[in-house]
Design an enzyme around this catalytic site. Structure first.
Site, PDB file in Angstrom:
ATOM      1  N   GLY A 181       0.833  -1.208   0.000  1.00  0.00           N
ATOM      2  CA  GLY A 181       0.000   0.000   0.000  1.00  0.00           C
ATOM      3  C   GLY A 181       0.863   1.251   0.000  1.00  0.00           C
TER       4      GLY A 181
ATOM      5  N   ALA B 159       0.345   5.891   3.856  1.00  0.00           N
ATOM      6  CA  ALA B 159       1.793   5.826   3.649  1.00  0.00           C
ATOM      7  C   ALA B 159       2.351   7.230   3.430  1.00  0.00           C
ATOM      8  CB  ALA B 159       2.098   4.931   2.450  1.00  0.00           C
TER       9      ALA B 159
ATOM     10  N   ASP C  23       0.755  -7.123  -7.303  1.00  0.00           N
ATOM     11  CA  ASP C  23      -0.647  -7.331  -6.934  1.00  0.00           C
ATOM     12  C   ASP C  23      -0.656  -8.385  -5.838  1.00  0.00           C
ATOM     13  OD1 ASP C  23      -3.293  -8.132  -6.661  1.00  0.00           O
ATOM     14  OD2 ASP C  23      -3.746  -7.736  -8.775  1.00  0.00           O
ATOM     15  N   VAL C  24      -1.137  -8.021  -4.676  1.00  0.00           N
ATOM     16  CA  VAL C  24      -1.025  -8.935  -3.521  1.00  0.00           C
ATOM     17  C   VAL C  24      -1.814 -10.228  -3.720  1.00  0.00           C
ATOM     18  CG1 VAL C  24      -0.563  -7.115  -1.832  1.00  0.00           C
ATOM     19  CG2 VAL C  24      -2.925  -7.816  -2.250  1.00  0.00           C
TER      20      VAL C  24
ATOM     21  N   ASP D 279      -2.711   0.496  16.903  1.00  0.00           N
ATOM     22  CA  ASP D 279      -3.803   1.323  17.405  1.00  0.00           C
ATOM     23  C   ASP D 279      -3.134   2.656  17.702  1.00  0.00           C
ATOM     24  OD1 ASP D 279      -5.507   2.800  19.145  1.00  0.00           O
ATOM     25  OD2 ASP D 279      -6.663   0.973  19.441  1.00  0.00           O
ATOM     26  N   HIS D 280      -3.331   3.635  16.819  1.00  0.00           N
ATOM     27  CA  HIS D 280      -2.478   4.834  16.932  1.00  0.00           C
ATOM     28  C   HIS D 280      -2.720   5.608  18.231  1.00  0.00           C
ATOM     29  CE1 HIS D 280      -5.963   7.037  15.275  1.00  0.00           C
ATOM     30  NE2 HIS D 280      -5.391   8.135  15.725  1.00  0.00           N
TER      31      HIS D 280
ATOM     32  N   LYS E 279       0.040   7.798  21.394  1.00  0.00           N
ATOM     33  CA  LYS E 279      -0.094   9.207  21.814  1.00  0.00           C
ATOM     34  C   LYS E 279       0.593   9.414  23.171  1.00  0.00           C
ATOM     35  CE  LYS E 279      -4.439   9.920  19.354  1.00  0.00           C
ATOM     36  NZ  LYS E 279      -4.559  11.110  18.529  1.00  0.00           N
TER      37      LYS E 279
ATOM     38  N   ASP F 223     -15.381   1.864  14.581  1.00  0.00           N
ATOM     39  CA  ASP F 223     -14.279   2.741  14.184  1.00  0.00           C
ATOM     40  C   ASP F 223     -13.494   3.266  15.390  1.00  0.00           C
ATOM     41  OD1 ASP F 223     -12.854   4.249  12.159  1.00  0.00           O
ATOM     42  OD2 ASP F 223     -13.882   6.038  12.894  1.00  0.00           O
TER      43      ASP F 223
ATOM     44  N   HIS G  62      -9.865   2.083  19.942  1.00  0.00           N
ATOM     45  CA  HIS G  62      -9.211   3.141  20.724  1.00  0.00           C
ATOM     46  C   HIS G  62      -9.782   3.248  22.142  1.00  0.00           C
ATOM     47  CE1 HIS G  62      -7.625   3.989  16.857  1.00  0.00           C
ATOM     48  NE2 HIS G  62      -8.641   4.704  16.411  1.00  0.00           N
TER      49      HIS G  62
ATOM     50  N   LYS H 170     -12.707  19.400  18.535  1.00  0.00           N
ATOM     51  CA  LYS H 170     -11.815  18.245  18.382  1.00  0.00           C
ATOM     52  C   LYS H 170     -10.960  18.154  19.641  1.00  0.00           C
ATOM     53  CE  LYS H 170      -9.009  15.157  16.558  1.00  0.00           C
ATOM     54  NZ  LYS H 170      -9.411  13.764  16.601  1.00  0.00           N
TER      55      LYS H 170
HETATM   56  N1  LIG Z   1      -5.670   6.868   5.556  1.00  0.00           N
HETATM   57  C1  LIG Z   1      -5.783   6.994   6.868  1.00  0.00           C
HETATM   58  O1  LIG Z   1      -5.819   8.088   7.427  1.00  0.00           O
HETATM   59  C2  LIG Z   1      -5.875   5.783   7.731  1.00  0.00           C
HETATM   60  C3  LIG Z   1      -5.796   4.518   7.185  1.00  0.00           C
HETATM   61  N2  LIG Z   1      -5.820   3.420   8.010  1.00  0.00           N
HETATM   62  C4  LIG Z   1      -5.720   2.073   7.453  1.00  0.00           C
HETATM   63  O2  LIG Z   1      -4.555   1.992   6.646  1.00  0.00           O
HETATM   64  C5  LIG Z   1      -4.762   1.137   5.552  1.00  0.00           C
HETATM   65  C6  LIG Z   1      -4.460   1.887   4.256  1.00  0.00           C
HETATM   66  O3  LIG Z   1      -5.330   2.966   4.138  1.00  0.00           O
HETATM   67  P1  LIG Z   1      -5.125   4.076   3.012  1.00  0.00           P
HETATM   68  O4  LIG Z   1      -3.697   4.388   2.816  1.00  0.00           O
HETATM   69  O5  LIG Z   1      -6.038   5.192   3.375  1.00  0.00           O
HETATM   70  O6  LIG Z   1      -5.682   3.345   1.709  1.00  0.00           O
HETATM   71  P2  LIG Z   1      -5.581   3.834   0.203  1.00  0.00           P
HETATM   72  O7  LIG Z   1      -6.834   3.397  -0.468  1.00  0.00           O
HETATM   73  O8  LIG Z   1      -5.180   5.260   0.109  1.00  0.00           O
HETATM   74  O9  LIG Z   1      -4.367   2.980  -0.379  1.00  0.00           O
HETATM   75  C7  LIG Z   1      -4.489   1.634  -0.709  1.00  0.00           C
HETATM   76  C8  LIG Z   1      -3.169   1.138  -1.282  1.00  0.00           C
HETATM   77  O10 LIG Z   1      -3.302  -0.232  -1.595  1.00  0.00           O
HETATM   78  C9  LIG Z   1      -2.864  -0.452  -2.958  1.00  0.00           C
HETATM   79  N3  LIG Z   1      -3.609  -1.600  -3.473  1.00  0.00           N
HETATM   80  C10 LIG Z   1      -4.938  -1.726  -3.644  1.00  0.00           C
HETATM   81  N4  LIG Z   1      -5.237  -2.943  -4.129  1.00  0.00           N
HETATM   82  C11 LIG Z   1      -4.065  -3.610  -4.266  1.00  0.00           C
HETATM   83  C12 LIG Z   1      -3.705  -4.909  -4.700  1.00  0.00           C
HETATM   84  N5  LIG Z   1      -4.608  -5.812  -5.112  1.00  0.00           N
HETATM   85  N6  LIG Z   1      -2.411  -5.255  -4.672  1.00  0.00           N
HETATM   86  C13 LIG Z   1      -1.465  -4.385  -4.268  1.00  0.00           C
HETATM   87  N7  LIG Z   1      -1.736  -3.152  -3.845  1.00  0.00           N
HETATM   88  C14 LIG Z   1      -3.023  -2.754  -3.844  1.00  0.00           C
HETATM   89  C15 LIG Z   1      -3.161   0.866  -3.642  1.00  0.00           C
HETATM   90  O11 LIG Z   1      -2.396   1.094  -4.792  1.00  0.00           O
HETATM   91  P3  LIG Z   1      -2.825   0.543  -6.245  1.00  0.00           P
HETATM   92  O12 LIG Z   1      -4.230   0.965  -6.465  1.00  0.00           O
HETATM   93  O13 LIG Z   1      -1.844   1.144  -7.180  1.00  0.00           O
HETATM   94  O14 LIG Z   1      -2.679  -0.933  -6.174  1.00  0.00           O
HETATM   95  C16 LIG Z   1      -2.731   1.841  -2.543  1.00  0.00           C
HETATM   96  O15 LIG Z   1      -1.320   1.976  -2.508  1.00  0.00           O
HETATM   97  C17 LIG Z   1      -6.202   0.631   5.683  1.00  0.00           C
HETATM   98  O16 LIG Z   1      -6.192  -0.567   6.407  1.00  0.00           O
HETATM   99  C18 LIG Z   1      -6.874   1.714   6.531  1.00  0.00           C
HETATM  100  O17 LIG Z   1      -7.965   1.203   7.257  1.00  0.00           O
HETATM  101  C19 LIG Z   1      -5.908   3.549   9.365  1.00  0.00           C
HETATM  102  C20 LIG Z   1      -6.009   4.772   9.943  1.00  0.00           C
HETATM  103  C21 LIG Z   1      -6.034   5.993   9.195  1.00  0.00           C
HETATM  104  O1  LIG Z   2      -8.865   5.656  13.850  1.00  0.00           O
HETATM  105  C1  LIG Z   2      -9.483   6.679  13.646  1.00  0.00           C
HETATM  106  O2  LIG Z   2      -9.137   7.782  14.325  1.00  0.00           O
HETATM  107  C2  LIG Z   2      -9.481   9.075  13.837  1.00  0.00           C
HETATM  108  C3  LIG Z   2      -9.288  10.029  15.011  1.00  0.00           C
HETATM  109  O3  LIG Z   2      -7.950   9.980  15.400  1.00  0.00           O
HETATM  110  P1  LIG Z   2      -7.278  11.231  16.126  1.00  0.00           P
HETATM  111  O4  LIG Z   2      -5.900  10.795  16.397  1.00  0.00           O
HETATM  112  O5  LIG Z   2      -7.371  12.385  15.160  1.00  0.00           O
HETATM  113  O6  LIG Z   2      -8.081  11.508  17.350  1.00  0.00           O
HETATM  114  C4  LIG Z   2     -10.888   9.128  13.316  1.00  0.00           C
HETATM  115  O7  LIG Z   2     -11.129  10.376  12.684  1.00  0.00           O
HETATM  116  C5  LIG Z   2     -11.104   8.023  12.310  1.00  0.00           C
HETATM  117  O8  LIG Z   2     -12.476   7.998  11.912  1.00  0.00           O
HETATM  118  C6  LIG Z   2     -10.721   6.684  12.877  1.00  0.00           C
HETATM  119  O9  LIG Z   2     -10.699   5.728  11.826  1.00  0.00           O
END
Ligand SMILES: NC(=O)C1=CN([C@@H]2O[C@H](COP(=O)(O)OP(=O)(O)OC[C@H]3O[C@@H](n4cnc5c(N)ncnc54)[C@H](OP(=O)(O)O)[C@@H]3O)[C@@H](O)[C@H]2O)C=CC1
Ligand SMILES: O=C1O[C@H](COP(=O)(O)O)[C@@H](O)[C@H](O)[C@H]1O
Length: 493
Positions: A13, A19, A87-88, A179-180, A184, A237, A242, A343
């Site tokens: 990802g 990331a 592709d995973v 668990d972020h 904290k 969520d 949390h 917040k």
């Molecule tokens: N974003 C956030 O703020 C937060 C995210 N999370 C968790 O982190 C994780 C990632 O979230 P997020 O970064 O937002 O997700 P995104 O949708 O932004 O990114 C998903 C990634 O997975 C890749 N991907 C999708 N399908 C495949 C596949 N079949 N094989 C290989 N790679 C693949 C995509 O690239 P491509 O399409 O090129 O394959 C992309 O890099 C999730 O579990 C989410 O719940 C947790 C807390 C906060």
């Molecule tokens: O895990 C999550 O947390 C955020 C809130 O995190 P915080 O560090 O900003 O308090 C929340 O917005 C989101 O829905 C949830 O997936």
């Protein structure tokens, strides 16, 4: 002096939102501090074709907002990043990955240490782990660790199925479930406050504490995450993970030592003693809400990406009870929601009032009454704590008033505190589990939450039921009012 961690990190990802927004900046901070240096590499993967150079440019861009970048460090850091289109779901792709990891291991002399980070949609977690084993991507010499993002399942059954899949490749002590909130600063301070202070720990029980309140309040709505959130809701969520983790730290007994295994034992024990509600108890001890339209937002059901008939809750309040010697009779009130007044995250520990209030003696014709002592842990946006005590109001008569003994971190100490992801990355590289959720903790939390979820899935709610900018539905206040209590933080504060 920082100790260098040696490892090749494989990031699934790597082009995703998390990331770019959190993981690369966190790794960069570790690099600037010397925890990562010459002997690390990151192999990023996702399906889209990206060259190593393009990936390095993406990484540099993601860290460009960081203050105080030491000259040349950003470019030097990015040179440790490599990319493999992957592709995973395709087993044959793991062969290429394996070859690249072996080369990187050799090139950066990482001693066979491998950290696999799953930062992608949860339906792929199990598949990735199984393929890592089948295609023999784990090494025999160094460490092999898995860091896994939330959500960890949708209920106990799916979480168990996922855990069983992961367990075919990784042992429990190789798995780091993120668990972020555990990263904290002030959540970690709960342990320092409790176990580093006789005056606090000696009062930390049902003889002196009346109730504990935990609030995780958000001002924003679902924003661009509706696709995920509408299938999750606040219970899954925020509460299952949390809030359960925070509550476990507040409720646990003192660990034998401050080590990850000792802390885990106590958190698990605490969660085991959390009262598992019957459906009717869940109905009276849980409140759900969904936000209405506000001055500048549609109601939840009209947000982009939300089902117009959605019964997904954007607010939860609950009363939790622990059936153990320390906490018998002490309610833990928790609440979280979107589109609330502000917040912030805080914990209010409300102590019992003195058994006799001598200052309310009718002979003194005093109308006053003593306020409860409250220890407030401010998690965010301020970091610190305050102890509310009663003191004499300066002046001729004898009145009392509550005053706060307060400690707030200043800007420089705040700056010292790493971001949660930085801290957690470092812990995983060090093999320290203290700030990660164990399988047993997750299992107890799901079992507790599942009762409520099942009930809510069959009962039609009266939504929307709260106005944006408030602290949720009236029923949340009533939950405490029926016990003769009130939220310490309300809109008057
Ligand atoms: N974003 C956030 O703020 C937060 C995210 N999370 C968790 O982190 C994780 C990632 O979230 P997020 O970064 O937002 O997700 P995104 O949708 O932004 O990114 C998903 C990634 O997975 C890749 N991907 C999708 N399908 C495949 C596949 N079949 N094989 C290989 N790679 C693949 C995509 O690239 P491509 O399409 O090129 O394959 C992309 O890099 C999730 O579990 C989410 O719940 C947790 C807390 C906060
Ligand atoms: O895990 C999550 O947390 C955020 C809130 O995190 P915080 O560090 O900003 O308090 C929340 O917005 C989101 O829905 C949830 O997936």
């Amino acid at each position: 002096m920082a100790k260098e961690n040696k490892a090749v990190i494989t990031l699934f990802g790597a082009t995703g939102d998390l990331a770019q927004r959190k993981l690369y900046p966190s790794l960069f901070n570790l690099y600037q501090k010397g925890y990562l240096a010459e002997h690390f590499a990151l192999l990023g993967t996702s399906r889209r074709p990206v060259s190593d150079e393009e990936f390095q440019a993406m990484v540099e861009k993601s860290i460009s907002g960081i203050d105080e970048v030491q000259a040349g460090n950003a470019q030097a850091f990015a040179k440790h990043f490599f990319y493999q289109s992957h592709d995973v779901t395709k087993p044959e792709h793991y062969e290429v990955l394996k070859e690249r990891l072996e080369k990187l291991d050799e090139q950066f002399e990482t001693e066979g240490n491998r950290l696999f980070y799953m930062s992608m949609a949860p339906q792929f977690f199990g598949t990735i782990a199984l393929n890592l084993k089948k295609q023999a991507l784990l090494t025999d010499d160094g460490f092999n660790r898995l860091v896994i993002e939330k959500p960890f399942g949708r209920d106990f059954a799916s979480a168990k199925a996922l855990n069983d899949e992961l367990s075919q490749t990784f042992k429990e002590d190789q798995i780091f479930r993120i668990d972020h909130y555990l990263g904290k600063e002030m959540i970690q301070n709960i342990e320092a406050l409790r176990f580093g202070n006789t005056i606090i720990e000696s009062l930390w029980n049902n003889r002196y504490i009346d109730n504990i309140q935990v609030t995780l309040s958000e001002k924003l709505g679902v924003e661009e995450r509706a696709g995920y959130y509408d299938h999750s809701g606040a219970l899954r969520d925020m509460v299952q993970n949390h809030i359960m983790q925070v509550v476990a730290q507040l409720a646990m007994e003192q660990p034998v030592a401050f080590t990850d295994s000792d802390v885990r034992v106590e958190k698990i024990k605490a969660l085991r003693s959390l009262r598992l509600y019957t459906p009717s108890e869940a109905a009276s001890n849980f409140v759900r809400g969904q936000y209405d339209a506000g001055a500048d937002n549609p109601d939840y059901r009209h947000e982009d990406g939300v089902d117009p008939q959605s019964n997904t809750e954007t607010f939860v309040a609950a009363k939790l009870m622990f059936d153990n010697y320390r906490w018998s009779g002490v309610p833990f009130y928790v609440r979280t929601g979107k589109k609330l007044a502000d917040k912030f995250t805080r914990i209010d520990v409300v102590f019992r009032k003195p058994l006799i209030d001598i200052f309310a003696n009718p002979r003194m014709a005093s109308e006053q009454s003593l306020k409860s002592n409250v220890l407030t842990i401010y998690v965010e946006p301020q970091s610190g704590f305050a102890l509310r005590v009663n003191a004499k109001t300066a002046g001729q008569g004898f009145q009392t008033e509550p005053v706060d003994l307060e400690y707030m971190q200043n800007d420089s100490s705040k700056k010292e505190a790493p971001e949660p992801y930085e801290r957690l990355f470092h812990d995983a590289l060090e093999g320290n589990h203290t700030n990660f959720a164990s399988w047993s903790e997750i299992a107890y939390a799901w079992k507790f939450v599942d009762v409520v979820r099942k009930l809510w899935d069959i009962e039609e709610p009266q939504f929307p039921n709260y106005t944006p900018g408030t602290m949720g539905p009236a029923a949340s206040d009533e939950l405490l009012a029926r016990d003769g209590r009130a939220w310490v933080y309300n809109l008057n504060h």
